[in-house]
Design an enzyme around this catalytic site. Structure first.
Site, PDB file in Angstrom:
ATOM      1  N   HIS A 154      37.683  18.240 -28.795  1.00 54.32           N
ATOM      2  CA  HIS A 154      36.559  18.849 -28.084  1.00 54.32           C
ATOM      3  C   HIS A 154      36.597  20.358 -28.268  1.00 54.32           C
ATOM      4  O   HIS A 154      37.591  20.992 -27.955  1.00 54.32           O
ATOM      5  CB  HIS A 154      36.625  18.534 -26.585  1.00 54.32           C
ATOM      6  CG  HIS A 154      36.084  17.187 -26.244  1.00 54.32           C
ATOM      7  ND1 HIS A 154      35.584  16.872 -25.007  1.00 54.32           N
ATOM      8  CD2 HIS A 154      35.956  16.065 -26.994  1.00 54.32           C
ATOM      9  CE1 HIS A 154      35.163  15.620 -25.012  1.00 54.32           C
ATOM     10  NE2 HIS A 154      35.393  15.098 -26.201  1.00 54.32           N
ATOM     11  N   TYR A 201      32.453  20.015 -15.713  1.00 53.99           N
ATOM     12  CA  TYR A 201      33.071  20.435 -14.441  1.00 53.99           C
ATOM     13  C   TYR A 201      31.920  20.833 -13.520  1.00 53.99           C
ATOM     14  O   TYR A 201      31.134  21.709 -13.867  1.00 53.99           O
ATOM     15  CB  TYR A 201      34.010  21.618 -14.656  1.00 53.99           C
ATOM     16  CG  TYR A 201      35.310  21.237 -15.327  1.00 53.99           C
ATOM     17  CD1 TYR A 201      35.383  21.091 -16.714  1.00 53.99           C
ATOM     18  CD2 TYR A 201      36.471  21.009 -14.585  1.00 53.99           C
ATOM     19  CE1 TYR A 201      36.578  20.731 -17.333  1.00 53.99           C
ATOM     20  CE2 TYR A 201      37.666  20.656 -15.199  1.00 53.99           C
ATOM     21  CZ  TYR A 201      37.718  20.520 -16.566  1.00 53.99           C
ATOM     22  OH  TYR A 201      38.897  20.159 -17.171  1.00 53.99           O
ATOM     23  N   PRO A 261      44.855  19.341 -10.748  1.00 52.82           N
ATOM     24  CA  PRO A 261      44.406  18.921 -12.083  1.00 52.82           C
ATOM     25  C   PRO A 261      43.192  19.677 -12.635  1.00 52.82           C
ATOM     26  O   PRO A 261      42.796  19.443 -13.781  1.00 52.82           O
ATOM     27  CB  PRO A 261      44.058  17.438 -11.886  1.00 52.82           C
ATOM     28  CG  PRO A 261      43.769  17.310 -10.437  1.00 52.82           C
ATOM     29  CD  PRO A 261      44.620  18.312  -9.724  1.00 52.82           C
ATOM     30  N   LYS A 286      46.285  20.996 -16.792  1.00 50.84           N
ATOM     31  CA  LYS A 286      47.515  21.598 -17.303  1.00 50.84           C
ATOM     32  C   LYS A 286      48.796  20.780 -17.080  1.00 50.84           C
ATOM     33  O   LYS A 286      49.838  21.097 -17.662  1.00 50.84           O
ATOM     34  CB  LYS A 286      47.726  22.986 -16.647  1.00 50.84           C
ATOM     35  CG  LYS A 286      46.742  24.037 -17.107  1.00 50.84           C
ATOM     36  CD  LYS A 286      47.095  24.566 -18.484  1.00 50.84           C
ATOM     37  CE  LYS A 286      45.990  25.330 -19.132  1.00 50.84           C
ATOM     38  NZ  LYS A 286      45.198  24.562 -20.095  1.00 50.84           N
ATOM     39  N   TYR A 323      42.198  27.698 -20.778  1.00 46.51           N
ATOM     40  CA  TYR A 323      41.912  26.260 -20.837  1.00 46.51           C
ATOM     41  C   TYR A 323      42.515  25.626 -22.094  1.00 46.51           C
ATOM     42  O   TYR A 323      43.097  24.542 -22.035  1.00 46.51           O
ATOM     43  CB  TYR A 323      40.400  26.016 -20.780  1.00 46.51           C
ATOM     44  CG  TYR A 323      40.046  24.565 -20.546  1.00 46.51           C
ATOM     45  CD1 TYR A 323      40.038  24.046 -19.253  1.00 46.51           C
ATOM     46  CD2 TYR A 323      39.750  23.721 -21.609  1.00 46.51           C
ATOM     47  CE1 TYR A 323      39.741  22.703 -19.033  1.00 46.51           C
ATOM     48  CE2 TYR A 323      39.448  22.384 -21.396  1.00 46.51           C
ATOM     49  CZ  TYR A 323      39.439  21.886 -20.107  1.00 46.51           C
ATOM     50  OH  TYR A 323      39.163  20.559 -19.891  1.00 46.51           O
TER      51      TYR A 323
HETATM   52  C1  PHB Z   1      40.922  13.493 -17.042  1.00 50.73           C
HETATM   53  O1  PHB Z   1      40.283  13.129 -18.028  1.00 50.73           O
HETATM   54  O2  PHB Z   1      41.568  12.679 -16.356  1.00 50.73           O
HETATM   55  C2  PHB Z   1      40.918  14.931 -16.661  1.00 50.73           C
HETATM   56  C3  PHB Z   1      40.285  15.830 -17.496  1.00 50.73           C
HETATM   57  C4  PHB Z   1      40.254  17.171 -17.151  1.00 50.73           C
HETATM   58  C5  PHB Z   1      40.863  17.604 -15.991  1.00 50.73           C
HETATM   59  C6  PHB Z   1      41.519  16.698 -15.166  1.00 50.73           C
HETATM   60  C7  PHB Z   1      41.541  15.345 -15.501  1.00 50.73           C
HETATM   61  O3  PHB Z   1      40.806  18.924 -15.646  1.00 50.73           O
END
Ligand code: PHB
Ligand code: APR
Length: 404
Positions: free
Chosen positions: A75, A203, A295, A299, A387
């Site tokens: 990505h 997000y 989460p 990270k 990120y």
């Molecule tokens: C996930 O795909 O489980 C996931 C992706 C991004 C995040 C947290 C969890 O920031």
């Protein structure tokens, strides 16, 4: 009592322990893994799914990148939805070509376990009453395995046994300091065999709280909702989950969202936690045993991987070159990267979630901060470079072999 002698005893068969085992194996360093759960339990836990480029590189160095390269989804951007508007962060353009890979931690664990099995390496699953002793002098690990008492005598112990493990808990109180922040909400996660709502992660910052649209593959999605800590997963039917997710999305995504039965649904609390130092004599802590991040910054697994990069390099340097430099620097080097990832994860959490205690003023300031970040190249760059993962220097196995 069975006595086993080895160089490194690894406690815990999560991604941290397994990756360390694989890297030590590649370097020809004798080790064993002791895990309290069964292999089936370990390989079926559902966890997060974003790998930084440096984590992908490390898995490649460990020789466990076949499935990752075949099925991981690179990505080069993420979307942030705020005040009903989606903003794309072009991670690659902002970071000189870096990207992240969507690949479930469950798959990483399975790949590492498979590689370990193929190599015929020793693991003690379902080990009971695991204890570690004498790690300032002659380290020992004792446990019950298949109803037999075992004792491992080793040079070093790698505490890769997660947040609730025995290793950190065995350190004398006056030798350890911990730092903690617990957040007043959790994430309700749903895994479903439906195509993801968009090609990239979204997000979501909304008045109803945070949400995240993620994925595992082109046919499997992972979605999350911010929920109060007092909430219980049984209070959420699949239908209620999808309805609430729709409420937090923009009209276009709401329209596109494909729903279906959940194959997993759980609530996880959010926590920031750091242990200092990360080495106690001949005991090293790595991964969740040493630190936890919320989460929101994706990270957790990546920090476990960078600890293991430093630890494997330090142990290889010790056994191949006879130098203790890496061992002596382990804690400080890890902690520098850990605190930066803690800061980023805390900041993303703060920026994107709704806090019940925040005043209207706090809320307005937060909106202004997010709007500034998304509208400024400097702001976007600071988010993007964190990120995709801050860079770190380690000496690779090939460099040691050249030197000796
Ligand atoms: C996930 O795909 O489980 C996931 C992706 C991004 C995040 C947290 C969890 O920031
Ligand atoms: N003895 C032996 N094994 C133990 C003990 C013990 N006393 N206590 C815990 N364990 C095992 C757990 O059963 C688990 O399999 O240690 C392992 C730790 O694995 P993880 O919790 O996955 O931790 P880690 O390998 O550091 O991985 C970090 O996991 O939680 C996510 O966000 C985190 O993605 C990050 C990753």
């Amino acid at each position: 009592m069975e006595i086993v002698k080895t160089k490194v005893a690894i406690i815990g068969s999560g991604p941290a322990g397994l990756l360390l085992g694989q890297l030590l194996y590649k370097a020809g360093i004798d080790h064993v893994i002791v895990e309290q759960r069964s292999a089936d339990y370990v390989s079926s836990r559902i966890r997060a799914g974003i790998l930084e480029q440096v984590s992908v590189d490390l898995l490649t160095e460990a020789g466990v990148d076949e499935n990752l390269k075949a099925h991981g989804l690179p990505h080069s951007g993420i979307e942030i939805l705020t005040q009903g508007q989606k903003h794309r962060l072009d991670l690659a353009a902002l970071t000189g070509g870096k990207q992240v890979t969507v690949y479930g931690q469950t798959e990483v664990t399975k790949d590492l376990m498979h590689a370990r099995e193929q190599a015929g390496l020793s693991s003690y699953y379902e080990a009971h009453n695991v204890q570690i002793d004498d790690f300032y002098t002659q380290p020992k690990v004792t446990f019950q395995y298949q109803n037999q008492p075992y004792q491992i005598e080793c040079d070093f112990i790698a505490g890769c046994d997660g947040f609730h493990g025995v290793c950190r808990a065995s350190v004398p109180e006056d030798k350890i300091k911990t730092f903690e922040k617990v957040y007043p909400f959790g994430w309700l996660g749903v895994l479903a065999d439906v195509p993801p709502v968009a090609d990239e992660l979204i997000y979501v910052q909304s008045e109803r709280g945070f949400a995240l649209c993620s994925m595992r593959s082109e046919t499997r999605s992972r979605y999350y909702l911010q929920v109060p800590l007092t909430d219980h997963v049984d209070n959420w039917s699949d239908e209620q989950f999808w309805d609430e997710l729709k409420n937090r999305l923009d009209p276009e995504s709401r329209e596109k969202l494909i729903t279906g039965p959940s194959i997993e649904k759980s609530i996880a609390p959010l926590r920031s936690f750091v242990t200092e130092p990360m080495r106690f004599g001949k005991l090293f802590l790595a991964g969740d045993a040493a630190h936890i991040v919320p989460p929101t910054g994706a990270k957790g697994l990546n920090l476990a991987a960078s600890d293991i990069a430093y630890l494997s390099s330090a142990l290889i340097q010790y056994y191949l070159d006879g130098s203790e430099q890496g061992i002596n620097e382990y804690s400080e080097k890890c902690l520098q990267r850990v605190w930066k990832a803690e800061r980023f994860s805390w900041w993303m959490t703060h920026l994107l979630h709704r806090f019940e205690t925040e005043s209207e003023f706090d809320h307005k300031i937060k909106q202004a901060e997010l709007s500034y970040i998304l509208g400024s190249l400097a702001g976007q760059t600071t988010l993007a470079e964190n990120y995709v993962g801050l860079p770190y220097e380690i000496k690779h196995l090939s460099e040691f072999q050249q030197a000796s």
